[in-house]
Motif scaffolding. Structure first.
Motif, PDB file in Angstrom:
ATOM      1  N   THR A 297      29.114  27.006  32.086  1.00  0.00           N
ATOM      2  CA  THR A 297      28.588  26.208  33.196  1.00  0.00           C
ATOM      3  C   THR A 297      29.726  25.727  34.097  1.00  0.00           C
ATOM      4  O   THR A 297      30.835  25.486  33.631  1.00  0.00           O
ATOM      5  N   PRO A 298      29.465  25.583  35.402  1.00  0.00           N
ATOM      6  CA  PRO A 298      30.513  25.126  36.321  1.00  0.00           C
ATOM      7  C   PRO A 298      31.104  23.777  35.911  1.00  0.00           C
ATOM      8  O   PRO A 298      30.383  22.886  35.454  1.00  0.00           O
ATOM      9  N   TYR A 332      33.376  31.267  41.527  1.00  0.00           N
ATOM     10  CA  TYR A 332      33.453  29.879  41.057  1.00  0.00           C
ATOM     11  C   TYR A 332      32.685  28.921  41.955  1.00  0.00           C
ATOM     12  O   TYR A 332      33.082  27.780  42.172  1.00  0.00           O
ATOM     13  N   VAL A 333      31.562  29.349  42.460  1.00  0.00           N
ATOM     14  CA  VAL A 333      30.717  28.487  43.272  1.00  0.00           C
ATOM     15  C   VAL A 333      30.214  27.320  42.419  1.00  0.00           C
ATOM     16  O   VAL A 333      29.900  27.475  41.239  1.00  0.00           O
ATOM     17  N   ASN A 334      30.196  26.150  43.036  1.00  0.00           N
ATOM     18  CA  ASN A 334      29.774  24.889  42.418  1.00  0.00           C
ATOM     19  C   ASN A 334      30.791  24.330  41.423  1.00  0.00           C
ATOM     20  O   ASN A 334      30.481  23.387  40.691  1.00  0.00           O
ATOM     21  N   TRP A 335      31.989  24.863  41.403  1.00  0.00           N
ATOM     22  CA  TRP A 335      33.060  24.296  40.598  1.00  0.00           C
ATOM     23  C   TRP A 335      33.842  23.278  41.433  1.00  0.00           C
ATOM     24  O   TRP A 335      33.859  23.325  42.657  1.00  0.00           O
ATOM     25  N   ASN A 336      34.504  22.364  40.737  1.00  0.00           N
ATOM     26  CA  ASN A 336      35.524  21.505  41.344  1.00  0.00           C
ATOM     27  C   ASN A 336      36.880  22.123  41.051  1.00  0.00           C
ATOM     28  O   ASN A 336      37.070  22.736  39.989  1.00  0.00           O
ATOM     29  N   GLN A 373      36.043  21.006  46.566  1.00  0.00           N
ATOM     30  CA  GLN A 373      34.693  21.148  46.025  1.00  0.00           C
ATOM     31  C   GLN A 373      34.166  22.511  46.478  1.00  0.00           C
ATOM     32  O   GLN A 373      33.944  22.737  47.669  1.00  0.00           O
ATOM     33  N   THR A 375      31.564  24.234  46.970  1.00  0.00           N
ATOM     34  CA  THR A 375      30.120  24.252  47.195  1.00  0.00           C
ATOM     35  C   THR A 375      29.674  25.632  47.677  1.00  0.00           C
ATOM     36  O   THR A 375      30.489  26.469  48.088  1.00  0.00           O
ATOM     37  N   GLU A 376      28.377  25.857  47.649  1.00  0.00           N
ATOM     38  CA  GLU A 376      27.846  27.143  48.123  1.00  0.00           C
ATOM     39  C   GLU A 376      28.213  27.361  49.592  1.00  0.00           C
ATOM     40  O   GLU A 376      28.573  28.478  49.992  1.00  0.00           O
ATOM     41  N   CYS A 379      31.961  28.230  49.814  1.00  0.00           N
ATOM     42  CA  CYS A 379      32.311  29.553  49.293  1.00  0.00           C
ATOM     43  C   CYS A 379      31.685  30.699  50.093  1.00  0.00           C
ATOM     44  O   CYS A 379      32.209  31.822  50.062  1.00  0.00           O
TER      45      CYS A 379
END
Length: 390
Positions: A297-298, A332-336, A373, A375-376, A379
Motif C-alpha cells: 500500500t502507498p 508511486y502515485v499517492n505516495w509521499n 505529495q 498525488t494523481e 503524477c
C-alpha cells in the motif's frame, strides 16, 4: 530538578525539542545545535536510552557569572566535585567558546581542569588523573556572553552510534540525522516505508526501529551516568526492562533498493547486526526501475540519492533524475516522498512540484530535505503497468 543540555546537528533542534517533551522533559528550550531542558535523574536516563535525535546529553552543575580567569577558576573550585569522583579515577575537560579574557579553548580548559584538581586534592589529599584519550568522566565548560556553564557528561560516547553499523557506504548518514530526516518526512511510523537508494541501510534500520518501538540505546554497553552519585543500578534496570517490554513485532513494509551489489551486502550485514533480519526487505535494483508491486500500500519514500557533493558525474546524475521522475510518476502515485539534495537543480529534473523543504547538515555539507505529495494530479499517471518485486 536537574538541568541538562542535549546536543545535536543543525536542523534537528526543533525535532529534538519535540522528542524530549514526549520523553518527559520540561522547560525545553531549543538553541543552536542543542536543546536545554529539565527533568529528574531517572527521566534523563530514559532519554539517553530512547532518544533518536540527540548525539549527547550533558548535565549542568555550575554556572559562573563572568569570564575572567579568576572568576572561572573560583566558580569551578567552589563546587563540590567529590561525589562525582567517588567512581572516577581519570577525567578530562572540554572547553567550548572564547571571549576577550579566554582567547583559546585550550587555555579555558586548563583553568577548569586546575580548579577541579585543586578541589579534589583539598578534599581527599590526592590528585585525580587527567587523560584526554580514555577518561572515566568528561567535564565540559561552555563560555557564552560572559557566562561559563559547566556540565558533566551524562550519556557518554555519541548517541548516534547505535552499534549496528558494521560497515558503511561511500556517503553515509549518521544515525541521528537519518532518524531526524524520517521524522521530518512526516512518516507516521506505520505505513509502508521505501528507500530507493538504501546504501548501507541506515534509513531502513532507523525506520524499522521506530516501527517496532525499539529504544535506540538498548545495545549500548554503558552510559556515563553510571558514574554520577545518584545512580542506582536497580532503577536503571527497571527503566531498561520497561523499554524492552514496549518493543513490538514489525507491522509495516520496510523496503530498500540498491543498485551496487557489494553495498547491498553491507546493508544486509548492518541489518543483521541490528537484529532486524526478516523485518526489512532488500533488492538489488536500479532506483529508476524499482517498483514495490501492487500488494504494497502507498506510504512514504525517504531517500538520500546521489548528488553533486557525493557520488557520480553530472551527466550521469542528469540522466538518473530524469528517469527517476518518470518512475515515480508511473509507479508511486499517492505516495509521499522526501529526498535529500544539496540544492534544487537536480530535483527540478523530476518534473514534480515540491511541497516543503527543510535545511540540515550532513557533516560539513549543507543539505535540503525536499518533500513531495505524489498525488494523481501531480503524477499525471497513464496506463503504466509495473512489475512487483515483493
Amino acid at each position: 530538578m536537574p538541568n541538562f543540555i542535549a546536543l545535536t546537528s543543525a536542523g534537528i533542534e526543533l525535532l529534538l525539542a519535540e522528542e524530549l517533551v514526549e520523553l518527559g522533559a520540561t522547560d525545553v528550550a531549543p538553541k543552536v545545535q542543542s536543546v536545554h531542558f529539565s527533568c529528574s535523574f531517572e527521566t534523563a536516563q530514559k532519554i539517553c536510552l530512547w532518544t533518536r535525535l540527540a548525539t549527547r546529553i550533558l548535565r549542568h552543575v555550575v554556572q559562573v557569572s563572568g569570564s575572567s580567569k579568576e572568576k572561572i577558576y573560583d566558580g569551578v573550585l567552589g563546587f563540590d566535585w567529590h561525589p562525582f569522583f567517588t567512581k572516577t579515577k581519570v577525567f578530562a575537560v572540554e572547553f567550548v567558546g572564547t571571549d576577550k579574557s579566554i582567547r583559546n579553548s585550550q587555555f579555558g580548559g586548563q583553568i577548569v581542569k586546575d580548579a577541579i584538581v585543586d578541589n579534589i586534592r583539598e578534599e581527599t589529599g590526592k590528585r585525580p588523573d587527567v587523560d584526554k584519550q580514555s577518561p572515566d568522566l568528561i567535564i565540559q565548560a561552555r563560555l557564552f556572553k560572559g557566562q561559563c556553564n559547566v556540565y558533566v557528561d551524562f550519556s557518554g560516547p555519541s548517541l548516534h552510534q547505535r552499534g549496528y553499523r558494521k560497515a558503511q557506504g561511500a556517503a553515509p548518514l549518521k544515525e541521528h540525522l537519518a532518524a531526524g530526516i524520517i521524522r521530518r518526512s512526516g512518516w507516521d511510523g506505520k505505513s509502508s516505508f521505501v528507500d530507493l537508494f538504501c546504501g548501507s541501510g541506515t534509513l531502513l534500520i532507523e525506520a524499522a526501529m521506530i516501527n517496532k518501538n525499539r529504544a535506540s540505546g538498548l545495545t549500548r554497553r554503558q552510559f556515563s551516568f553510571v558514574k554520577h552519585p545518584e545512580f542506582l543500578v536497580h532503577k536503571y534496570e527497571a527503566i531498561r526492562d520497561e523499554a524492552i517490554a514496549q518493543e513490538k513485532p514489525i507491522s509495516a513494509d520496510i523496503i530498500g533498493f540498491e543498485i551496487v551489489g557489494y553495498v547491498l551486502d553491507i546493508a544486509r550485514e548492518n541489518i543483521a547486526m541490528a537484529g532486524l533480519e526478516g523485518d526489512i526487505k532488500l533488492a538489488q535494483q536500479d532506483a529508476v526501475k524499482a517498483t514495490v508491486g501492487k500488494d504494497v500500500t502507498p506510504g512514504w519514500i525517504v531517500s538520500n540519492p546521489p548528488y553533486g557533493e557525493r557520488i557520480g558525474d553530472s551527466i550521469t546524475l542528469l540522466t538518473l533524475f530524469k528517469k527517476l521522475g518518470f518512475n515515480l510518476k508511473s509507479n508511486y502515485v499517492n505516495w509521499n516522498m522526501s529526498l535529500l539534495c544539496t540544492e534544487n537543480t537536480l530535483l527540478k529534473l523530476l518534473k514534480l512540484q515540491k511541497d516543503k523543504e527543510y535545511k540540515f547538515k550532513n557533516g560539513a555539507i549543507d543539505i535540503l530535505l525536499v518533500k513531495y505529495q505524489l498525488t494523481e494530479q501531480q503524477c499525471e499517471m497513464g496506463n503504466v503497468t509495473s512489475n512487483g518485486y515483493f
